[in-house]
Each structure stands twice: as structure tokens, then as C-alpha cells.
Design a protein around this motif. Structure first.
Motif, PDB file in Angstrom:
ATOM      1  N   CYS A  17       0.821  -1.213   0.000  1.00 45.91           N
ATOM      2  CA  CYS A  17       0.000   0.000   0.000  1.00 45.91           C
ATOM      3  C   CYS A  17       0.854   1.262   0.000  1.00 45.91           C
ATOM      4  CB  CYS A  17      -0.974  -0.015   1.175  1.00 45.91           C
ATOM      5  SG  CYS A  17      -2.274  -1.269   1.013  1.00 45.91           S
ATOM      6  N   LEU A 104      -7.618  -0.373   4.123  1.00 44.34           N
ATOM      7  CA  LEU A 104      -7.235  -0.282   2.717  1.00 44.34           C
ATOM      8  C   LEU A 104      -7.593  -1.586   1.997  1.00 44.34           C
ATOM      9  CD1 LEU A 104      -3.846   1.568   3.205  1.00 44.34           C
ATOM     10  CD2 LEU A 104      -6.007   2.515   2.384  1.00 44.34           C
ATOM     11  N   CYS A 107      -5.290  -4.725   1.022  1.00 43.65           N
ATOM     12  CA  CYS A 107      -4.780  -5.583   2.099  1.00 43.65           C
ATOM     13  C   CYS A 107      -5.571  -6.887   2.173  1.00 43.65           C
ATOM     14  CB  CYS A 107      -4.833  -4.830   3.424  1.00 43.65           C
ATOM     15  SG  CYS A 107      -3.839  -5.584   4.707  1.00 43.65           S
TER      16      CYS A 107
END
Length: 143
Positions: A17, A104, A107
Motif C-alpha cells: 500500500c 485499505l 490488504c
């Protein structure tokens, strides 16, 4: 090395990320897993305090959760008793109003299936928050 240890190690080393520009701070994936755990807590994402300390639920929400579960801190943080695996392993940051951003998405897409396959069978699973409930229960979460 067991499959569980291998995937946990890979998750802790993940920087995806951040590399994709989805986070403005250094990643610090947080999870607590052990082959002997009988209780699982599947939650949203760590908060900023947990991110700073490197320990899941290491904030007032953790104090409330431990009290609700009737577990002292030592038992709660024993990897052979309680597994803690959020949908997003890193603190996602804050929104413009100062609230935590949602976990997020990449993930869970990258790690959830592999982690779930490696985890032991639990006697109790707690789904904390809408994102965890939706992923684990699917359409049943909307009823």
C-alpha cells in the motif's frame, strides 16, 4: 516453518500500500496469530495508537474489548489463546474530519484468503466492525 508462520511473516513485511501511494506514513502491519489460538478477533484496521505501539487493540477500544470479553491483558495478548487479524493490517490514516479511514482494500485482497486458510479452527470468532462482518458473512451481514 508452518504455513501460518510463513504468511504472518510475509504480512509483517508487506509494503504494498505504501509503494502504491495509498498511505502517507510508514507501514506497520499488525496481527497476532498462533496455531493454538481458540479465539479469533477479526476487526477493521489498527488505530494510530496500535500502529505506534505495534500491538493490536492497544488503546481504549482494547480496554473495552478485553473487559467485555472478560480477559486480562496477558491472556488477550497470548498468541496461543487469542488471534487478532484485522481486514487491513496497517493504520489507514485519518480522513479530513480526523476519523480513521476505512481499511485499505488491497490488504484484504492480497492476504485474507491465504491467512484464513492457514489459521487453526477456532472455538469463538468475534467480528468487530462492518468491514469484517461484510467480508466474513457476505450477504448474511446485510440482513
Amino acid at each position: 516453518m508452518t504455513a501460518l508462520n510463513r504468511v504472518a511473516e510475509e504480512i509483517r513485511a508487506c509494503r504494498y500500500c505504501c509503494e502504491q501511494g495509498l498511505m502517507s506514513h510508514a507501514p506497520r502491519p499488525i496481527l497476532q496469530v498462533g496455531a493454538g489460538a481458540k479465539i479469533a478477533i477479526f476487526s477493521q484496521a489498527p488505530g494510530n495508537i496500535a500502529h505506534q505501539k505495534g500491538k493490536p487493540f492497544y488503546d481504549p477500544s482494547g480496554v473495552r474489548l478485553r473487559a467485555w470479553m472478560g480477559l486480562d491483558e496477558d491472556t488477550f495478548y497470548d498468541v496461543d489463546t487469542v488471534a487478532i487479524a484485522p481486514m487491513g493490517f496497517c493504520f489507514p490514516g485519518y480522513d479530513i474530519n480526523g476519523g480513521d479511514l476505512p481499511p485499505l482494500r488491497p490488504c484484504a485482497e492480497r492476504w485474507r484468503a491465504r491467512l484464513m486458510a492457514a489459521l487453526p479452527n477456532f472455538e469463538l470468532i468475534l467480528l468487530v466492525g462492518g468491514y469484517a462482518q461484510k467480508w466474513h458473512l457476505g450477504a448474511r451481514a446485510r440482513k
